[in-house]
Motif scaffolding. Structure first.
Motif, PDB file in Angstrom:
ATOM      1  N   ILE A   1       0.857  -1.186   0.000  1.00  0.00           N
ATOM      2  CA  ILE A   1       0.000   0.000   0.000  1.00  0.00           C
ATOM      3  C   ILE A   1       0.894   1.238   0.000  1.00  0.00           C
ATOM      4  CG2 ILE A   1      -1.756   1.292   1.269  1.00  0.00           C
ATOM      5  CD1 ILE A   1      -2.755  -1.344   2.406  1.00  0.00           C
ATOM      6  N   VAL A   2       0.644   2.133  -0.967  1.00  0.00           N
ATOM      7  CA  VAL A   2       1.412   3.371  -1.069  1.00  0.00           C
ATOM      8  C   VAL A   2       0.443   4.550  -1.109  1.00  0.00           C
ATOM      9  CG1 VAL A   2       3.403   2.317  -2.199  1.00  0.00           C
ATOM     10  CG2 VAL A   2       1.491   3.130  -3.589  1.00  0.00           C
ATOM     11  N   GLU A   3       0.974   5.749  -1.084  1.00  0.00           N
ATOM     12  CA  GLU A   3       0.126   6.947  -1.030  1.00  0.00           C
ATOM     13  C   GLU A   3      -0.756   7.073  -2.267  1.00  0.00           C
ATOM     14  OE1 GLU A   3       0.625  11.815  -0.646  1.00  0.00           O
ATOM     15  OE2 GLU A   3       2.349  10.500  -0.379  1.00  0.00           O
ATOM     16  N   PHE A   4      -0.253   6.643  -3.423  1.00  0.00           N
ATOM     17  CA  PHE A   4      -0.984   6.850  -4.677  1.00  0.00           C
ATOM     18  C   PHE A   4      -1.749   5.599  -5.140  1.00  0.00           C
ATOM     19  CE2 PHE A   4       3.567   6.181  -5.268  1.00  0.00           C
ATOM     20  CZ  PHE A   4       3.610   5.005  -6.009  1.00  0.00           C
ATOM     21  N   GLY A   5      -1.872   4.601  -4.274  1.00  0.00           N
ATOM     22  CA  GLY A   5      -2.655   3.414  -4.625  1.00  0.00           C
ATOM     23  C   GLY A   5      -2.138   2.171  -3.945  1.00  0.00           C
ATOM     24  N   VAL A   6      -2.373   1.020  -4.556  1.00  0.00           N
ATOM     25  CA  VAL A   6      -1.852  -0.236  -4.025  1.00  0.00           C
ATOM     26  C   VAL A   6      -1.217  -1.024  -5.163  1.00  0.00           C
ATOM     27  CG1 VAL A   6      -3.600  -0.335  -2.196  1.00  0.00           C
ATOM     28  CG2 VAL A   6      -4.023  -1.530  -4.341  1.00  0.00           C
ATOM     29  N   TYR A   7      -0.210  -1.811  -4.815  1.00  0.00           N
ATOM     30  CA  TYR A   7       0.395  -2.696  -5.801  1.00  0.00           C
ATOM     31  C   TYR A   7      -0.197  -4.088  -5.647  1.00  0.00           C
ATOM     32  CZ  TYR A   7       3.782   0.718  -7.372  1.00  0.00           C
ATOM     33  OH  TYR A   7       4.360   1.824  -7.941  1.00  0.00           O
ATOM     34  N   LEU A   8      -0.471  -4.699  -6.795  1.00  0.00           N
ATOM     35  CA  LEU A   8      -1.089  -6.015  -6.840  1.00  0.00           C
ATOM     36  C   LEU A   8      -0.149  -7.016  -7.491  1.00  0.00           C
ATOM     37  CD1 LEU A   8      -4.584  -4.918  -8.243  1.00  0.00           C
ATOM     38  CD2 LEU A   8      -3.974  -5.217  -5.836  1.00  0.00           C
ATOM     39  N   ALA A   9      -0.268  -8.264  -7.088  1.00  0.00           N
ATOM     40  CA  ALA A   9       0.509  -9.345  -7.694  1.00  0.00           C
ATOM     41  C   ALA A   9      -0.289 -10.629  -7.549  1.00  0.00           C
ATOM     42  CB  ALA A   9       1.870  -9.477  -7.031  1.00  0.00           C
ATOM     43  N   GLU A  10       0.196 -11.686  -8.192  1.00  0.00           N
ATOM     44  CA  GLU A  10      -0.494 -12.967  -8.083  1.00  0.00           C
ATOM     45  C   GLU A  10      -0.387 -13.544  -6.674  1.00  0.00           C
ATOM     46  OE1 GLU A  10      -0.877 -15.524 -11.877  1.00  0.00           O
ATOM     47  OE2 GLU A  10       1.217 -14.842 -11.857  1.00  0.00           O
ATOM     48  N   SER A  11       0.707 -13.202  -5.989  1.00  0.00           N
ATOM     49  CA  SER A  11       0.901 -13.650  -4.612  1.00  0.00           C
ATOM     50  C   SER A  11       1.868 -12.702  -3.920  1.00  0.00           C
ATOM     51  CB  SER A  11       1.448 -15.076  -4.580  1.00  0.00           C
ATOM     52  OG  SER A  11       2.764 -15.111  -5.108  1.00  0.00           O
ATOM     53  N   GLN A  12       1.985 -12.833  -2.605  1.00  0.00           N
ATOM     54  CA  GLN A  12       2.890 -11.982  -1.842  1.00  0.00           C
ATOM     55  C   GLN A  12       4.338 -12.161  -2.277  1.00  0.00           C
ATOM     56  OE1 GLN A  12       2.251  -9.664   0.293  1.00  0.00           O
ATOM     57  NE2 GLN A  12       0.169 -10.001   1.045  1.00  0.00           N
ATOM     58  N   GLU A  13       4.667 -13.366  -2.783  1.00  0.00           N
ATOM     59  CA  GLU A  13       6.043 -13.667  -3.162  1.00  0.00           C
ATOM     60  C   GLU A  13       6.382 -13.250  -4.587  1.00  0.00           C
ATOM     61  OE1 GLU A  13       3.881 -16.044  -1.979  1.00  0.00           O
ATOM     62  OE2 GLU A  13       4.523 -15.709   0.100  1.00  0.00           O
ATOM     63  N   GLU A  14       5.388 -12.924  -5.381  1.00  0.00           N
ATOM     64  CA  GLU A  14       5.592 -12.612  -6.800  1.00  0.00           C
ATOM     65  C   GLU A  14       6.251 -11.238  -6.970  1.00  0.00           C
ATOM     66  OE1 GLU A  14       6.050 -12.870 -10.541  1.00  0.00           O
ATOM     67  OE2 GLU A  14       4.955 -14.535  -9.623  1.00  0.00           O
ATOM     68  N   ASP A  15       7.271 -11.187  -7.818  1.00  0.00           N
ATOM     69  CA  ASP A  15       7.976  -9.925  -8.051  1.00  0.00           C
ATOM     70  C   ASP A  15       7.226  -8.989  -9.003  1.00  0.00           C
ATOM     71  OD1 ASP A  15      10.081 -10.596  -6.397  1.00  0.00           O
ATOM     72  OD2 ASP A  15      11.204 -11.581  -8.007  1.00  0.00           O
ATOM     73  N   LYS A  16       6.529  -9.551  -9.984  1.00  0.00           N
ATOM     74  CA  LYS A  16       5.827  -8.718 -10.965  1.00  0.00           C
ATOM     75  C   LYS A  16       4.576  -8.119 -10.334  1.00  0.00           C
ATOM     76  CE  LYS A  16       4.088  -8.624 -15.693  1.00  0.00           C
ATOM     77  NZ  LYS A  16       3.869  -9.399 -16.943  1.00  0.00           N
ATOM     78  N   ARG A  17       4.563  -6.795 -10.245  1.00  0.00           N
ATOM     79  CA  ARG A  17       3.474  -6.089  -9.573  1.00  0.00           C
ATOM     80  C   ARG A  17       2.912  -4.995 -10.492  1.00  0.00           C
ATOM     81  NH1 ARG A  17       6.167  -5.259  -3.520  1.00  0.00           N
ATOM     82  NH2 ARG A  17       6.559  -7.491  -3.137  1.00  0.00           N
ATOM     83  N   ILE A  18       1.636  -4.726 -10.337  1.00  0.00           N
ATOM     84  CA  ILE A  18       1.026  -3.636 -11.102  1.00  0.00           C
ATOM     85  C   ILE A  18       0.227  -2.749 -10.153  1.00  0.00           C
ATOM     86  CG2 ILE A  18       0.910  -4.986 -13.231  1.00  0.00           C
ATOM     87  CD1 ILE A  18      -2.063  -5.296 -12.784  1.00  0.00           C
ATOM     88  N   LEU A  19       0.081  -1.515 -10.556  1.00  0.00           N
ATOM     89  CA  LEU A  19      -0.577  -0.523  -9.709  1.00  0.00           C
ATOM     90  C   LEU A  19      -2.085  -0.500  -9.925  1.00  0.00           C
ATOM     91  CD1 LEU A  19      -0.242   1.970  -7.754  1.00  0.00           C
ATOM     92  CD2 LEU A  19      -0.169   3.372  -9.850  1.00  0.00           C
ATOM     93  N   LEU A  20      -2.790  -0.420  -8.809  1.00  0.00           N
ATOM     94  CA  LEU A  20      -4.204  -0.065  -8.811  1.00  0.00           C
ATOM     95  C   LEU A  20      -4.283   1.343  -8.237  1.00  0.00           C
ATOM     96  CD1 LEU A  20      -7.238  -0.820  -9.153  1.00  0.00           C
ATOM     97  CD2 LEU A  20      -7.170  -1.677  -6.795  1.00  0.00           C
TER      98      LEU A  20
END
Length: 278
Positions: free
Chosen positions: A15-34
């Motif tokens: 969770i960041v100020e400008f949204g949240v980062y999503l991934a397939e799992s907590q361990e996954e490196d590839k993340r995208i912003l919501l």
């Protein structure tokens, strides 16, 4: 794997100020912003969000909780919001309009049209719309029978096969080539009658009335064209189907029935080369 152009459940990993980062799992490196404005109130790390994945104006993967009108593997009728030299832009319910390249268009389209399209990923890994190859995506299990009236959207023309129509924007149908379709455009909605349900489930349609009703309308059309030709047609009912369709906007069979009807009523005479108004 995060799938472009599809809805999918993803986990909130940061969770960041400008949204949240999503991934397939907590361990996954590839993340995208919501983005923040898309994040449901009370969202916490570890929550799973159902999102649609596409690309933003800077060509970055991004998630949204908005409901797109079109996802990968489906068809949808979308509004044309603008037409440019390189293509058109369609409203698909998201902040960034969907691009329809010129090479993926099947005919001239205009701002305000509503056209049937599918999604695809281009060579640059961007989501785009296409008007092509819709035929194989339409269903062939329509709940209609012969003589039923249906409503459908024109999506393609063929000189050999006729006008292709998506009944209810989902079922495969065709108006045969011997019927006049010169007045139709891509995206037009038509009301038609089912003539036949083919063995493969595709619908054969007609825009024409039942024969006994249509013959009167066709006879009126013949009389109108006769008057345009100063009372003498430069061909008769033995003319080629192409000439009859071009001049009369009807099939040769319909033309012969209409001419026969007028002949019996003694309103015309038929010579070896002409039809003359009496």
């Amino acid at each position: 794997m995060i799938k472009l152009g599809e809805k999918q459940p993803l986990t909130v990993v940061k969770i960041v100020e400008f949204g949240v980062y999503l991934a397939e799992s907590q361990e996954e490196d590839k993340r995208i912003l919501l983005p923040r404005k898309q994040v449901p109130q009370g969202t916490r790390a570890g929550d799973v969000q159902e999102v649609f994945v596409y690309k933003d104006s800077k060509d970055r993967l991004i998630a949204t909780t908005q409901e797109p009108r079109l996802v990968m593997g489906q068809l949808a009728a979308l509004d044309v919001v603008s037409v440019q030299k390189i293509g058109a832009f369609l409203d698909w319910g998201l902040e960034k309009d969907l691009f329809l390249p010129y090479r993926e268009q099947l005919g001239r389209i205009h701002e305000g049209d509503q056209i049937l399209v599918r999604l695809y990923i281009d060579k640059s890994s961007r989501l785009c719309a296409s008007m092509k190859h819709l035929y194989e995506m339409l269903r062939m299990d329509a709940p209609y029978q012969a003589k039923d009236m249906v409503s459908g959207r024109v999506y393609e023309f063929s000189d050999n096969f006729g006008t292709f129509v998506a009944v209810d924007d989902r079922y495969s149908a065709r108006i045969p080539s011997h019927e006049d379709h010169s007045f139709l455009r891509i995206g037009d909605m038509v009301d038609a009658r089912v003539v036949e349900v083919r063995p493969d489930g595709k619908l054969e349609l007609t825009l024409r009335e039942k024969a006994y009703m249509q013959m009167d309308a066709d006879a009126r059309r013949v009389l109108e064209v006769l008057k345009e030709y100063a009372g003498v047609l430069p061909f008769n009912d033995k003319a080629s189907p192409e000439i009859i369709m071009r001049e009369m906007k009807m099939s040769k069979g319909a033309f012969k029935r209409a001419v026969g009807h007028l002949y019996k009523e003694r309103r015309i005479e038929i010579t070896e080369k002409h039809i003359r108004l009496l």
